[in-house]
Scaffold this motif. Structure first.
Motif, PDB file in Angstrom:
ATOM      1  N   SER A 100      45.294   7.408  28.853  1.00 45.66           N
ATOM      2  CA  SER A 100      45.807   6.127  27.910  1.00 45.66           C
ATOM      3  C   SER A 100      47.327   7.257  27.493  1.00 45.66           C
ATOM      4  N   GLU A 101      47.484   8.303  27.193  1.00 48.62           N
ATOM      5  CA  GLU A 101      48.632   9.174  26.887  1.00 48.62           C
ATOM      6  C   GLU A 101      49.672   8.821  28.320  1.00 48.62           C
ATOM      7  N   LEU A 130      43.845   0.991  30.504  1.00 48.93           N
ATOM      8  CA  LEU A 130      42.317   1.382  30.493  1.00 48.93           C
ATOM      9  C   LEU A 130      41.512   0.345  31.033  1.00 48.93           C
ATOM     10  N   ALA A 131      40.376   0.563  31.461  1.00 45.23           N
ATOM     11  CA  ALA A 131      39.432  -0.467  31.498  1.00 45.23           C
ATOM     12  C   ALA A 131      38.844  -0.948  30.381  1.00 45.23           C
ATOM     13  N   ALA A 182      43.533   7.120  17.849  1.00 44.96           N
ATOM     14  CA  ALA A 182      42.325   7.042  16.840  1.00 44.96           C
ATOM     15  C   ALA A 182      41.440   6.352  17.526  1.00 44.96           C
ATOM     16  N   ALA A 183      41.392   5.615  18.885  1.00 46.55           N
ATOM     17  CA  ALA A 183      40.278   5.056  19.150  1.00 46.55           C
ATOM     18  C   ALA A 183      39.049   5.788  19.702  1.00 46.55           C
ATOM     19  N   LEU A 217      42.333  -0.752  14.974  1.00 45.81           N
ATOM     20  CA  LEU A 217      42.614  -2.334  15.334  1.00 45.81           C
ATOM     21  C   LEU A 217      41.769  -2.636  16.594  1.00 45.81           C
ATOM     22  N   VAL A 218      42.120  -1.753  17.775  1.00 39.26           N
ATOM     23  CA  VAL A 218      41.405  -2.083  18.927  1.00 39.26           C
ATOM     24  C   VAL A 218      39.738  -2.243  18.997  1.00 39.26           C
ATOM     25  N   GLU A 219      39.277  -1.208  18.211  1.00 39.95           N
ATOM     26  CA  GLU A 219      37.784  -1.382  17.682  1.00 39.95           C
ATOM     27  C   GLU A 219      37.277  -2.527  16.814  1.00 39.95           C
ATOM     28  N   SER A 220      38.340  -3.133  16.268  1.00 36.76           N
ATOM     29  CA  SER A 220      37.966  -4.351  15.597  1.00 36.76           C
ATOM     30  C   SER A 220      38.500  -5.721  16.194  1.00 36.76           C
TER      31      SER A 220
END
Length: 174
Positions: A131-132, A74-75, A120-121, A157-160
């Motif tokens: 994404s899927e 994803l971008a 969960a993003a 995690l990605v959001e952090s």
């Protein structure tokens, strides 16, 4: 040494390149379709810059004689500071930040790859579906390479600003 990815705050090379063996790497690519649905002109500009950067890294690695595979991602998404985020940041959904695990079992060598999933993003529906689809492509790619894919939801995690390697800090085998 790799140049830093534009807008990516950690500077971690494992957001950019995954070594599959001594001569083979995987570098993600931001696909044109991922750029088409970015919500703003600024997001498209950022996405194009990251795509160009990843294309340049892949080309440089090929010049070094490495076999380079490309997997879609994803971008990147820019997140503003707010009640749940102390600083603004760019979130990168990279398949390169996974774990290659090879271990001996009584049946023989077992090769697994643990890849980030982004269920969960905080993604718009169109991006979640994309994404899927990408994750299914990642799984097929690794199966062909001889790795058994396993996905771990890295949405939090990605959001952090981290992914799987960031929270596990793996060391290379001897």
């Amino acid at each position: 040494t790799l140049p830093l990815m534009p807008f990516e705050g950690t500077g971690h090379a494992d957001m950019v390149v995954m070594a599959l063996d001594a001569n083979t790497v995987m570098v993600p690519t931001v696909t044109p379709e991922a750029l088409q649905t970015t919500p703003t002109p600024d997001a498209r500009r950022r996405g194009r810059q990251v795509r160009t950067y990843l294309d340049d890294v892949a080309a440089d690695l090929k010049l070094l004689g490495l076999t380079v595979h490309r997997l879609p991602m994803l971008a990147p998404v820019h997140r503003e500071a707010g009640p749940d985020r102390l600083t603004e940041a760019t979130v990168v959904f990279s398949p390169a930040n996974g774990l290659l695990l090879a271990h001996q079992t009584p049946e023989g060598l077992r090769r697994q790859v643990v890849l980030p999933s982004f269920v969960a993003a905080d993604l718009p529906e169109v991006e979640r579906r994309r994404s899927e689809r990408y994750e299914r492509r990642w799984a097929r790619f690794f199966e062909v390479q001889g790795w058994e894919p396993r996905f771990v939801d890295a949405g939090v995690l990605v959001e952090s600003l981290g992914l799987l390697r960031c929270v596990t800090a793996p060391l290379p085998a001897d």
